[in-house]
Design a protein around this motif. Structure first.
Motif, PDB file in Angstrom:
ATOM      1  N   ALA A 452       0.837  -1.210   0.000  1.00  0.00           N
ATOM      2  CA  ALA A 452       0.000   0.000   0.000  1.00  0.00           C
ATOM      3  C   ALA A 452       0.868   1.256   0.000  1.00  0.00           C
ATOM      4  O   ALA A 452       0.555   2.243  -0.690  1.00  0.00           O
ATOM      5  CB  ALA A 452      -0.927  -0.006   1.209  1.00  0.00           C
ATOM      6  N   HIS A 456       0.794   3.977  -2.904  1.00  0.00           N
ATOM      7  CA  HIS A 456       0.518   5.377  -2.579  1.00  0.00           C
ATOM      8  C   HIS A 456       1.592   6.279  -3.169  1.00  0.00           C
ATOM      9  O   HIS A 456       1.285   7.348  -3.735  1.00  0.00           O
ATOM     10  CB  HIS A 456       0.438   5.550  -1.064  1.00  0.00           C
ATOM     11  CG  HIS A 456       0.210   6.979  -0.635  1.00  0.00           C
ATOM     12  ND1 HIS A 456      -0.998   7.608  -0.791  1.00  0.00           N
ATOM     13  CD2 HIS A 456       1.060   7.897  -0.090  1.00  0.00           C
ATOM     14  CE1 HIS A 456      -0.908   8.847  -0.343  1.00  0.00           C
ATOM     15  NE2 HIS A 456       0.339   9.050   0.085  1.00  0.00           N
ATOM     16  N   THR A 462      -5.422   3.329  -2.937  1.00  0.00           N
ATOM     17  CA  THR A 462      -5.060   2.275  -1.980  1.00  0.00           C
ATOM     18  C   THR A 462      -6.272   1.767  -1.193  1.00  0.00           C
ATOM     19  O   THR A 462      -6.114   1.060  -0.203  1.00  0.00           O
ATOM     20  CB  THR A 462      -3.993   2.787  -0.990  1.00  0.00           C
ATOM     21  OG1 THR A 462      -4.509   3.919  -0.278  1.00  0.00           O
ATOM     22  CG2 THR A 462      -2.718   3.178  -1.730  1.00  0.00           C
ATOM     23  N   TYR A 465      -6.447  -2.068  -0.703  1.00  0.00           N
ATOM     24  CA  TYR A 465      -5.448  -2.585   0.243  1.00  0.00           C
ATOM     25  C   TYR A 465      -5.996  -2.536   1.666  1.00  0.00           C
ATOM     26  O   TYR A 465      -5.839  -3.484   2.452  1.00  0.00           O
ATOM     27  CB  TYR A 465      -4.154  -1.776   0.165  1.00  0.00           C
ATOM     28  CG  TYR A 465      -3.401  -1.934  -1.128  1.00  0.00           C
ATOM     29  CD1 TYR A 465      -2.498  -2.971  -1.309  1.00  0.00           C
ATOM     30  CD2 TYR A 465      -3.592  -1.034  -2.179  1.00  0.00           C
ATOM     31  CE1 TYR A 465      -1.794  -3.115  -2.494  1.00  0.00           C
ATOM     32  CE2 TYR A 465      -2.894  -1.166  -3.367  1.00  0.00           C
ATOM     33  CZ  TYR A 465      -2.007  -2.212  -3.521  1.00  0.00           C
ATOM     34  OH  TYR A 465      -1.320  -2.352  -4.704  1.00  0.00           O
TER      35      TYR A 465
END
Length: 498
Positions: A452, A456, A462, A465
Motif C-alpha cells: 500500500a 501510494h 489504496t 489494500y
C-alpha cells in the motif's frame, strides 16, 4: 497420458507383467466386450542398457533408468513409481550415447543419485511381438507384448533367458479393463511376475546384488522418521517438477523430521553437543529456503481468492498486478533458490545423514539406566508454557507469542502421531491450523502495508489494500477467539492419554 517439454516428454504407464514358459500359447481375447479386433504389429528387437549408482540407489526406490535402441520409442527412459500397476515414464532423446545420462533426467532423481556416478548395471535385449487391442470405437485399448528376453548384469554378469508377457493400457482406457484382459492371460497359463521390472529380476541374481536389509524391530519414532525421509525424497521430485503445492509439502516434511528428532533426541543420539546436532540446524535452514517460495505461493493464492470474491467496484488500481502477479514472480525466484540448494553438496550430505539416522539402531543404554522413552509430556509442556506467556504478552509481542504456541503444537502433533496418541495429535493439529491461519494473516498484513505504501507513492488508489487488510485482521481475531477452547480440549486429551 503424455506431457512434454523441450527436453523431455512424460507418460503415465499402466501395465502388468506375467511369467510364462516357452511352450505357453498366446491368449485369446475373443468375446471380450472391450475388444473388437486385434492387430499384430511387426516384431521389434529392443536393446537397452540400464544405469544406476554403484550402490543401486535407483533400484532400491523402484526407479529404472535406461538407454534403449530399437522399436518406436527409442531413447532414454526414466520410470518412477506412480501407484499400483502404474509408473510415470519420462523420456529424453537418444543422442549419440557419448554424452552420458541426460542432465534433465538425472536432475529428476538427483535426491537419490546425489553426487554418485551413474554407471551401466545391466544390458537387456528383448525380441518383442506386439498385439494391439482395439475397441468398438476404433481406438486402441491396450497392447499385449510377448517378450523373449536375454539379459545380464554389467559388467560381466551371467547371461539369463526367459519369456514374459506385458499387458499395458493405452490412453483413456478404464482401469477395470486391465483386470478383464489379465484374466485371459491367467487362463492361458501365465502367472503374475515375481519382479516389478526386467531390471529387478536381473539385479536380484547379480553377484554383487546388495544384501537385503535385516528385519529388525524399530521403535515408533524411528519408523516415523524413516517414513518421513522417504516422503522427503518423493516431494523433492515434485518440487523439481514444479508440481502444485510441492514446495509446501516438502517444507512440511522437513519440519516433521526436525520435530521428531527434537522430541526424541535420546532415541537418535542427537543432543546439543553431539556430532549429529548439525542435522537439526540444516533441516531448519532447508525449511527457511523453501519458505521463500512457499510464502509467496500462499500470498498469491490468498490475494487471488480474496479479489475474486470482491465486487468489481471495490477493486481499485493495478492491485492484481502488485499483489497476485508480484507474488507469483517471487514464487518463481524462490523456487529457483530452492532448486539451487537442492543441487548442492550440502543438501546431499543432509540426505545421507538422515538416511543413516533412520536406518541406525537406537544407541545402547548405559548399564543401570533405562532406555530413553519418547512421550508426549515434554512436547505438551512446551505448548502449555508458550500459552501462558502468550496470555501475558504485550500487544506488540502477541503475534510472536502465538506463533510459538503453533510451533509447540506442531511438534506435539508429530510426536503424538508417531507414538499412537491419535486424539492428542488431532487436537494439536486444530491448534496448529488455527495459529497457522493467524500467522498467515500476520504475514499478509505486513505485506499489504508495504504494498500500500508503494502504491501510494506511485499515486495509485489504496482503498482495496485497506479493505483486504481489514479482512485479514478479522480473520486473526476469529482465530484468537477460538484458541482458548482448543487449548482446553488439548489439555483434556493429554490427560486421558497419560
Amino acid at each position: 497420458m503424455a506431457t512434454s517439454s523441450p527436453e523431455t516428454s512424460k507418460y503415465t504407464e499402466v501395465e502388468r507383467k506375467f511369467e510364462v514358459v516357452d511352450e505357453t500359447v498366446s491368449p485369446s481375447f475373443d468375446g471380450l466386450s472391450a475388444v473388437a479386433r486385434v492387430e499384430r504389429s511387426p516384431s521389434q528387437q529392443l536393446d537397452a542398457v540400464y544405469f544406476d549408482t554403484p550402490e543401486r540407489a535407483l533400484a532400491a526406490h523402484h526407479v529404472t533408468l535406461r538407454r534403449r535402441t530399437g522399436g518406436d520409442d527409442a531413447g532414454w527412459h526414466l520410470k518412477l513409481p506412480a501407484g499400483p500397476d502404474a509408473r510415470t515414464e519420462i523420456r529424453a532423446p537418444l543422442g549419440d550415447g557419448e554424452e552420458g545420462v541426460p542432465e534433465a533426467l538425472r536432475d529428476v532423481v538427483l535426491a537419490l543419485v546425489r553426487d554418485r556416478p551413474l554407471v551401466p548395471v545391466a544390458r537387456i535385449t528383448n525380441h518383442r511381438t506386439v498385439d494391439v487391442l482395439y475397441g468398438h470405437d476404433g481406438a486402441a485399448v491396450a497392447e499385449f507384448c510377448d517378450d523373449q528376453v536375454t539379459a545380464a548384469a554389467e559388467p560381466d554378469g551371467v547371461s539369463q533367458r526367459w519369456r514374459e508377457w506385458e499387458l499395458e493400457l493405452l490412453d483413456g482406457t478404464a482401469g477395470d479393463v486391465l483386470d478383464r484382459l489379465a484374466n485371459r492371460l491367467l487362463d492361458a497359463g501365465a502367472v503374475p511376475a515375481g519382479h516389478g521390472s526386467k531390471l529387478a529380476r536381473v539385479l536380484a541374481s547379480a553377484a554383487d546384488a546388495p544384501a537385503e536389509a535385516p528385519v529388525r524391530p524399530k521403535d515408533p519414532v524411528h519408523r516415523a522418521v524413516a517414513e518421513q525421509v522417504e516422503q522427503l525424497l518423493v516431494w523433492d521430485r515434485a518440487v523439481r517438477a514444479d508440481a502444485y503445492d510441492a514446495v509446501h509439502q516438502m517444507r512440511v516434511t522437513t519440519r516433521k523430521i526436525r520435530s521428531l528428532l527434537q522430541s526424541s533426541e535420546g532415541a537418535f543420539g542427537i543432543s546439543g553437543t553431539a556430532g549429529d546436532a548439525w542435522i537439526l540446524d540444516e533441516l531448519r535452514q532447508l525449511a527457511a529456503v523453501l519458505g521463500v517460495a512457499r510464502d509467496a505461493e500462499v500470498l498469491a493464492e490468498r490475494y487471488e481468492r480474496a479479489l475474486d470474491e470482491l465486487p468489481a467496484e471495490l477493486i481499485r488500481g493495478p492491485i492484481r498486478e502488485r499483489l497476485v502477479e508480484g507474488a507469483k514472480r517471487r514464487y518463481k525466484a524462490g523456487l529457483r533458490r530452492s532448486l539451487t540448494a537442492m543441487r548442492s553438496q550440502r543438501y546431499f550430505r543432509l540426505l545421507d545423514a538422515l538416511e543413516a539416522l533412520a536406518a541406525a539402531e537406537p544407541p545402547p543404554t548405559p548399564p543401570g539406566e533405562e532406555a530413553p522413552q519418547v512421550s508426549i509430556d515434554s512436547a505438551y509442556k512446551r505448548v502449555r508454557k508458550a500459552a501462558k506467556r502468550a496470555a501475558s504478552a504485550a500487544e506488540e509481542e502477541r503475534d510472536e507469542a502465538l506463533h510459538r504456541i503453533r510451533k509447540g503444537a506442531k511438534r506435539l502433533r508429530y510426536t503424538a502421531a508417531a507414538t499412537g496418541a491419535d486424539k492428542v495429535a488431532d487436537r494439536a493439529k486444530v491448534i496448529q491450523t488455527l495459529l497457522g491461519d493467524h500467522q498467515d494473516s500476520v504475514v499478509s498484513r505486513t505485506h499489504l502495508s508495504q504494498q500500500a505504501e508503494t502504491a501510494h507513492a506511485a499515486g495509485e488508489d489504496t482503498f482495496t489494500y485497506g479493505l483486504l487488510y481489514q479482512q485479514e485482521d478479522d480473520l486473526a481475531r476469529r482465530c484468537r477467539e477460538q484458541l482458548d477452547d482448543a487449548l482446553k480440549r488439548l489439555n483434556k486429551s493429554v490427560r486421558k492419554a497419560d
